[in-house]
Design a protein around this motif. Structure first.
Motif, PDB file in Angstrom:
ATOM      1  N   TRP A   1     -17.641 -24.616 -22.715  1.00  0.00           N
ATOM      2  CA  TRP A   1     -17.129 -25.089 -21.439  1.00  0.00           C
ATOM      3  C   TRP A   1     -18.143 -25.974 -20.707  1.00  0.00           C
ATOM      4  O   TRP A   1     -17.783 -26.989 -20.117  1.00  0.00           O
ATOM      5  N   HIS A   2     -19.416 -25.599 -20.781  1.00  0.00           N
ATOM      6  CA  HIS A   2     -20.450 -26.379 -20.124  1.00  0.00           C
ATOM      7  C   HIS A   2     -20.578 -27.765 -20.754  1.00  0.00           C
ATOM      8  O   HIS A   2     -20.841 -28.753 -20.052  1.00  0.00           O
ATOM      9  N   LEU A   3     -20.370 -27.845 -22.058  1.00  0.00           N
ATOM     10  CA  LEU A   3     -20.436 -29.138 -22.736  1.00  0.00           C
ATOM     11  C   LEU A   3     -19.298 -30.049 -22.266  1.00  0.00           C
ATOM     12  O   LEU A   3     -19.507 -31.247 -22.014  1.00  0.00           O
ATOM     13  N   VAL A   4     -18.099 -29.480 -22.146  1.00  0.00           N
ATOM     14  CA  VAL A   4     -16.959 -30.274 -21.674  1.00  0.00           C
ATOM     15  C   VAL A   4     -17.211 -30.768 -20.250  1.00  0.00           C
ATOM     16  O   VAL A   4     -16.951 -31.940 -19.921  1.00  0.00           O
ATOM     17  N   HIS A   5     -17.724 -29.879 -19.406  1.00  0.00           N
ATOM     18  CA  HIS A   5     -18.011 -30.253 -18.019  1.00  0.00           C
ATOM     19  C   HIS A   5     -19.072 -31.351 -17.966  1.00  0.00           C
ATOM     20  O   HIS A   5     -18.944 -32.325 -17.188  1.00  0.00           O
ATOM     21  N   HIS A   6     -20.103 -31.202 -18.787  1.00  0.00           N
ATOM     22  CA  HIS A   6     -21.164 -32.205 -18.842  1.00  0.00           C
ATOM     23  C   HIS A   6     -20.613 -33.547 -19.332  1.00  0.00           C
ATOM     24  O   HIS A   6     -20.893 -34.610 -18.757  1.00  0.00           O
ATOM     25  N   PHE A   7     -19.803 -33.519 -20.366  1.00  0.00           N
ATOM     26  CA  PHE A   7     -19.243 -34.733 -20.955  1.00  0.00           C
ATOM     27  C   PHE A   7     -18.351 -35.472 -19.941  1.00  0.00           C
ATOM     28  O   PHE A   7     -18.511 -36.671 -19.716  1.00  0.00           O
ATOM     29  N   PHE A   8     -17.426 -34.750 -19.308  1.00  0.00           N
ATOM     30  CA  PHE A   8     -16.529 -35.391 -18.343  1.00  0.00           C
ATOM     31  C   PHE A   8     -17.276 -35.815 -17.082  1.00  0.00           C
ATOM     32  O   PHE A   8     -16.905 -36.801 -16.429  1.00  0.00           O
ATOM     33  N   GLY A   9     -18.340 -35.081 -16.728  1.00  0.00           N
ATOM     34  CA  GLY A   9     -19.142 -35.472 -15.582  1.00  0.00           C
ATOM     35  C   GLY A   9     -19.839 -36.795 -15.791  1.00  0.00           C
ATOM     36  O   GLY A   9     -19.907 -37.633 -14.887  1.00  0.00           O
ATOM     37  N   MET A  10     -20.364 -37.004 -17.001  1.00  0.00           N
ATOM     38  CA  MET A  10     -21.014 -38.272 -17.305  1.00  0.00           C
ATOM     39  C   MET A  10     -20.011 -39.421 -17.385  1.00  0.00           C
ATOM     40  O   MET A  10     -20.332 -40.569 -17.060  1.00  0.00           O
ATOM     41  N   LEU A  11     -18.776 -39.132 -17.809  1.00  0.00           N
ATOM     42  CA  LEU A  11     -17.761 -40.175 -17.938  1.00  0.00           C
ATOM     43  C   LEU A  11     -17.092 -40.509 -16.596  1.00  0.00           C
ATOM     44  O   LEU A  11     -16.853 -41.681 -16.284  1.00  0.00           O
ATOM     45  N   PHE A  12     -16.795 -39.468 -15.821  1.00  0.00           N
ATOM     46  CA  PHE A  12     -15.971 -39.667 -14.620  1.00  0.00           C
ATOM     47  C   PHE A  12     -16.681 -39.304 -13.321  1.00  0.00           C
ATOM     48  O   PHE A  12     -16.068 -39.389 -12.251  1.00  0.00           O
ATOM     49  N   GLY A  13     -17.953 -38.906 -13.396  1.00  0.00           N
ATOM     50  CA  GLY A  13     -18.651 -38.479 -12.190  1.00  0.00           C
ATOM     51  C   GLY A  13     -18.803 -39.578 -11.151  1.00  0.00           C
ATOM     52  O   GLY A  13     -18.598 -39.354  -9.948  1.00  0.00           O
ATOM     53  N   ILE A  14     -19.166 -40.780 -11.588  1.00  0.00           N
ATOM     54  CA  ILE A  14     -19.320 -41.893 -10.647  1.00  0.00           C
ATOM     55  C   ILE A  14     -17.985 -42.215  -9.991  1.00  0.00           C
ATOM     56  O   ILE A  14     -17.905 -42.488  -8.789  1.00  0.00           O
ATOM     57  N   LEU A  15     -16.901 -42.187 -10.779  1.00  0.00           N
ATOM     58  CA  LEU A  15     -15.575 -42.451 -10.219  1.00  0.00           C
ATOM     59  C   LEU A  15     -15.201 -41.378  -9.201  1.00  0.00           C
ATOM     60  O   LEU A  15     -14.659 -41.675  -8.131  1.00  0.00           O
ATOM     61  N   ALA A  16     -15.481 -40.112  -9.530  1.00  0.00           N
ATOM     62  CA  ALA A  16     -15.203 -39.021  -8.597  1.00  0.00           C
ATOM     63  C   ALA A  16     -15.987 -39.207  -7.302  1.00  0.00           C
ATOM     64  O   ALA A  16     -15.451 -39.032  -6.192  1.00  0.00           O
ATOM     65  N   LEU A  17     -17.251 -39.594  -7.428  1.00  0.00           N
ATOM     66  CA  LEU A  17     -18.083 -39.822  -6.246  1.00  0.00           C
ATOM     67  C   LEU A  17     -17.525 -40.968  -5.409  1.00  0.00           C
ATOM     68  O   LEU A  17     -17.498 -40.892  -4.171  1.00  0.00           O
ATOM     69  N   SER A  18     -17.054 -42.017  -6.077  1.00  0.00           N
ATOM     70  CA  SER A  18     -16.474 -43.154  -5.363  1.00  0.00           C
ATOM     71  C   SER A  18     -15.239 -42.729  -4.578  1.00  0.00           C
ATOM     72  O   SER A  18     -15.087 -43.093  -3.399  1.00  0.00           O
ATOM     73  N   TRP A  19     -14.344 -41.957  -5.188  1.00  0.00           N
ATOM     74  CA  TRP A  19     -13.132 -41.537  -4.510  1.00  0.00           C
ATOM     75  C   TRP A  19     -13.434 -40.641  -3.309  1.00  0.00           C
ATOM     76  O   TRP A  19     -12.855 -40.802  -2.236  1.00  0.00           O
ATOM     77  N   ILE A  20     -14.350 -39.700  -3.482  1.00  0.00           N
ATOM     78  CA  ILE A  20     -14.647 -38.779  -2.384  1.00  0.00           C
ATOM     79  C   ILE A  20     -15.362 -39.511  -1.247  1.00  0.00           C
ATOM     80  O   ILE A  20     -15.065 -39.300  -0.057  1.00  0.00           O
TER      81      ILE A  20
END
Length: 479
Positions: free
Chosen positions: A256-275
């Motif tokens: 689970w931590h790997l999935v979270h890490h992977f999606f965080g690196m892919l979509f984290g900047i986008l999530a930060l932009s939206w928030i």
């Protein structure tokens, strides 16, 4: 010497542990809200805030029937009274003049008596029933009082004056809101649109009426929660970068931590932009806040005195108005323009002598340009349908105005903060920089996958937080 070299390492580990724990427990606390924002954002791609059917504001209005001689209107005779526009139409069997003063709120005048009065609910119910008939609802409306802070009108212009609410019995549970000033249908909802709003716009904007009725409190709550979401996402990105490896599998985590890490690196900047852009829509500390006085349409329309308007109304009353259902008067560059709408929806423009007169762009100055298609600021949005053609111009105060080329009414205005907000706040938040990004295909194939990726990021983070909480709870019980 050894002791001194170990102390910074120990301090670094302590800071990192504090950062990890803060991110973990803040994520568990904020997880439901973050998931709600993502899921409701997906819903809003196809089910935005309920609005009436576009182009139906005149439904139910009968052909204009003015009295043979107009009464004197006391409101027009008040010293110093000036108006930036007016409107003539029938509400039920009553001819009504709606006045839009330069200062103050619009109000209605009964042209049979000349007295200021609200439109009676009997006349408004005719318009509500005509609108319901468009949706296939034939039941008689039930008057449900006047509301100023109903869940569904809190963001509707002029709601402070109150709207007459009509409920229609039947499976659709239709509710129609009519303005007591103009007789127009200003809002309409049914059980389907309300249900979608409760899983879409309301959670996304934190918009329950119990909170939204108190604007300062609502704004503070949104700023605090979105600020916490920014901190959560920034710490997650920082931790994610620290845990990257230079070789495959590029992560120190598993499952689970790997999935979270992977999606965080892919979509984290986008999530930060939206928030972050959602945070900025609240104009914290006045950032990107527009000056309402500068956006006032009077900077373009000018105004007319009450006595001049009385003379114009008397001239209209003596003219043949057969078939006209709506007359709107605006004042541009010192000239009066009348926009006439007949029962078939056809429009005609007249001058103050009731002679057909086109509205030329040159009338509004050298900066005026006729637009028949959207530009970077004036385009259709889910809650703001736009009318074309329009005339775009820059007023003397530097504000960008868009004037309906058919009626002469100001449709939109953007000062400098609003234009900056378009590019730095709403553009990134809605992902609508380019025309093709505003299409249904772009919503499906671009925005939806991106939102889904952010949703998975926060969902997996929530799962990790819950699993950790359960583990700690079990250890506490066993000890």
């Amino acid at each position: 010497m050894t002791t001194l070299s170990l102390r910074p390492i120990s301090m670094r580990k302590k800071c990192l542990r504090t950062l990890y724990l803060t991110h973990r427990w803040l994520g568990l606390t904020m997880g439901v809200l973050m998931l709600s924002w993502c899921l409701s954002g997906i819903v809003m791609l196809w089910r935005p805030w309920p609005t009436p059917i576009a182009g139906t504001e005149l439904v139910g209005h009968a052909p204009l029937l003015l009295p043979p001689s107009l009464p004197m209107v006391p409101s027009l005779m008040e010293p110093g009274s000036r108006f930036q526009s007016f409107r003539l139409g029938m509400v039920g069997a009553e001819p009504v003049l709606t006045l839009f003063p330069v200062t103050g709120t619009p109000f209605a005048v009964d042209l049979r008596t000349g007295q200021t009065s609200s439109i009676p609910f009997q006349g408004a119910s005719i318009n509500a029933q005509a609108y319901a008939a468009l949706l296939g609802v034939q039941n008689a409306p039930v008057f449900d009082g006047i509301t100023t802070d109903d869940q569904w009108v809190l963001d509707t212009p002029a709601h402070q004056q109150g709207f007459e609410r009509f409920r229609f019995p039947g499976p659709a549970r239709l509710v129609v809101y009519v303005s007591p000033v103009t007789g127009d249908v200003v809002q309409a909802t049914d059980k389907v649109s309300r249900a979608w709003a409760w899983v879409g716009a309301i959670p996304h904007w934190l918009y329950p009426a119990v909170l939204r009725r108190h604007p300062p409190v609502w704004k503070t709550v949104v700023i605090v929660l979105s600020g916490a979401g920014i901190f959560l996402t920034v710490t997650g990105l920082f931790i994610g970068c620290l845990c990257l490896r230079r070789r495959w599998p590029f992560s120190a985590y598993r499952r689970w931590h790997l999935v979270h890490h992977f999606f965080g690196m892919l979509f984290g900047i986008l999530a930060l932009s939206w928030i972050t852009t959602g945070f900025l829509t609240m104009t914290p500390a006045g950032l990107f806040a527009s000056n309402k006085d500068r956006l006032d349409p009077v900077h373009v329309t000018g105004s007319i005195s009450g006595s001049e308007l009385q003379l114009l109304l008397e001239r209209i009353a003596t003219h043949r108005t057969t078939g006209w259902i709506d007359i709107r008067g605006v004042f541009l560059d010192g000239r009066i323009f009348l926009a006439i709408t007949d029962g078939k929806g056809h429009r005609e423009r007249l001058d103050d002598n009731l002679t057909p007169t086109p509205l030329e762009t040159s009338t509004l100055g050298q900066s005026a340009r006729l637009l028949t298609t959207p530009d970077s600021y004036y385009f259709n949005r889910s809650t703001h349908p736009r009318h074309f053609p329009v005339i775009r111009l820059i007023a003397d105060n530097g504000v960008l105005f868009y004037v309906d080329a058919q009626t002469g009414a100001v449709q939109a205005a953007f000062d400098t903060p609003a234009r900056y907000s378009r590019w730095f706040v709403y553009g990134p938040h809605d992902i609508n920089f380019l025309p093709w990004l505003r299409t249904a295909s772009a919503r499906l194939w671009v925005v939806f996958p991106l939102l889904s990726g952010v949703f998975v990021l926060y969902l997996v983070g929530m799962v990790i937080g819950i699993r950790r909480f359960i583990l700690l709870w079990r250890k506490t019980r066993s000890s």
